[in-house]
Design an enzyme around this catalytic site. Sequence first.
Site, short mmCIF file in Angstrom:
data_model
loop_
_atom_site.label_atom_id
_atom_site.label_comp_id
_atom_site.label_asym_id
_atom_site.label_seq_id
_atom_site.Cartn_x
_atom_site.Cartn_y
_atom_site.Cartn_z
N GLY A 15 0.77 -1.24 0.00
CA GLY A 15 0.00 0.00 0.00
C GLY A 15 0.80 1.29 0.00
O GLY A 15 0.26 2.35 0.32
N ASN A 17 1.82 2.96 -2.59
CA ASN A 17 1.22 3.87 -3.58
C ASN A 17 -0.09 4.44 -3.07
O ASN A 17 -0.36 5.63 -3.24
CB ASN A 17 1.01 3.15 -4.91
CG ASN A 17 2.28 3.06 -5.71
OD1 ASN A 17 2.73 4.04 -6.29
ND2 ASN A 17 2.89 1.88 -5.74
N ASN A 106 -4.42 1.83 -13.79
CA ASN A 106 -3.53 0.89 -13.10
C ASN A 106 -2.09 1.37 -13.25
O ASN A 106 -1.74 2.03 -14.22
CB ASN A 106 -3.66 -0.50 -13.74
CG ASN A 106 -2.75 -1.54 -13.08
OD1 ASN A 106 -2.67 -1.62 -11.86
ND2 ASN A 106 -2.07 -2.33 -13.89
N HIS A 108 1.81 -0.22 -13.45
CA HIS A 108 2.57 -1.47 -13.60
C HIS A 108 4.05 -1.13 -13.49
O HIS A 108 4.52 -0.16 -14.10
CB HIS A 108 2.26 -2.12 -14.95
CG HIS A 108 2.88 -3.47 -15.07
ND1 HIS A 108 2.35 -4.58 -14.45
CD2 HIS A 108 4.00 -3.88 -15.70
CE1 HIS A 108 3.12 -5.62 -14.69
NE2 HIS A 108 4.13 -5.23 -15.45
N ASP A 149 -2.80 -5.67 -17.97
CA ASP A 149 -1.71 -4.77 -18.39
C ASP A 149 -1.75 -4.38 -19.87
O ASP A 149 -0.71 -4.27 -20.51
CB ASP A 149 -0.35 -5.43 -18.10
CG ASP A 149 -0.22 -5.84 -16.64
OD1 ASP A 149 -0.73 -5.12 -15.78
OD2 ASP A 149 0.40 -6.89 -16.38
N GLU A 178 7.34 5.63 -8.97
CA GLU A 178 5.91 5.53 -8.66
C GLU A 178 5.49 6.64 -7.71
O GLU A 178 4.47 7.31 -7.92
CB GLU A 178 5.61 4.16 -8.05
CG GLU A 178 5.81 3.03 -9.05
CD GLU A 178 5.36 1.67 -8.54
OE1 GLU A 178 4.97 0.84 -9.37
OE2 GLU A 178 5.41 1.43 -7.32
C1 GAR Z 1 3.86 -1.52 -7.15
O1 GAR Z 1 5.21 -1.55 -7.54
C2 GAR Z 1 2.98 -1.66 -8.37
O2 GAR Z 1 3.51 -1.05 -9.51
C3 GAR Z 1 2.93 -3.15 -8.53
O3 GAR Z 1 2.84 -3.66 -7.23
C4 GAR Z 1 3.52 -2.78 -6.34
C5 GAR Z 1 2.58 -2.47 -5.19
O4 GAR Z 1 3.24 -1.78 -4.18
N1 GAR Z 1 1.81 -3.55 -9.35
C6 GAR Z 1 1.83 -4.61 -10.13
O5 GAR Z 1 2.79 -5.34 -10.21
C7 GAR Z 1 0.56 -4.81 -10.95
N2 GAR Z 1 0.75 -5.78 -11.95
P1 GAR Z 1 2.39 -1.02 -3.07
O6 GAR Z 1 1.33 -1.99 -2.56
O7 GAR Z 1 3.41 -0.71 -2.00
O8 GAR Z 1 1.80 0.20 -3.69
#
Ligand code: GAR
Length: 195
Positions: A15, A17, A106, A108, A149, A178
């Site tokens: 979480g 992001n 989304n 990625h 994606d 991000e």
């Molecule tokens: C992030 O790096 C996001 O880009 C990735 O999961 C991570 C979540 O981190 N998403 C994917 O791989 C989707 N295919 P977070 O829970 O700390 O935000």
Amino acid sequence: MKEQIRIAILGSGNGTNAQRITEYFQDRHGRIVVDCILYNRRDAYIGQRAHNLGVEHCYFPSSQFREGTVIVNYLRERQIDFVVLAGFLLLVPQTMLDAYPGRIVNIHPALLPKYGGQGMYGSRVHEAVVANREAESGITIHVVDRHYDRGTTLFQAVCKVEPSDTADDVAHKIHLLEQKHFPQVIEDWILHFKA
Ligand code: GAR
């Protein structure tokens, strides 16, 4: 568009992001508010982060995210306008795509179309990037469609991958990208959205 624009964030894990996006919009006191954070793993830390941020949060089992109706009803009840996937690892069902056409975004952690698709998420992506000796990686922010994606790309940012980088090093670089870009891209996308 409405005076206040309400977004819901969906996640499955840590979480970071979701937290960054929420704090960004809380600090701006603008038209866009993060109304709620939903997640599909009961013990996911994203739930604790939402609690700490004082944001409405709710766990739903994966089966309900896969089917979609309960989630759509919840989002409609809360008058959600846009949905942000931030580390959400399930495929978005047609029910949700129909309820929020073009309104789900989304992030990625790679330069799509490379390293996307089912099973490609989080550290797996970075391990594949390092194994293939890529010279660069990055992030892709895209509109969600019925494939993993694959929707229209809104934004990409690139980082270098050094020959000595481990998957953790790449993960760190991606994390910085991000944190830097995702909230602003969401804001721009929403404020220029054409239904
Ligand atoms: C992030 O790096 C996001 O880009 C990735 O999961 C991570 C979540 O981190 N998403 C994917 O791989 C989707 N295919 P977070 O829970 O700390 O935000």
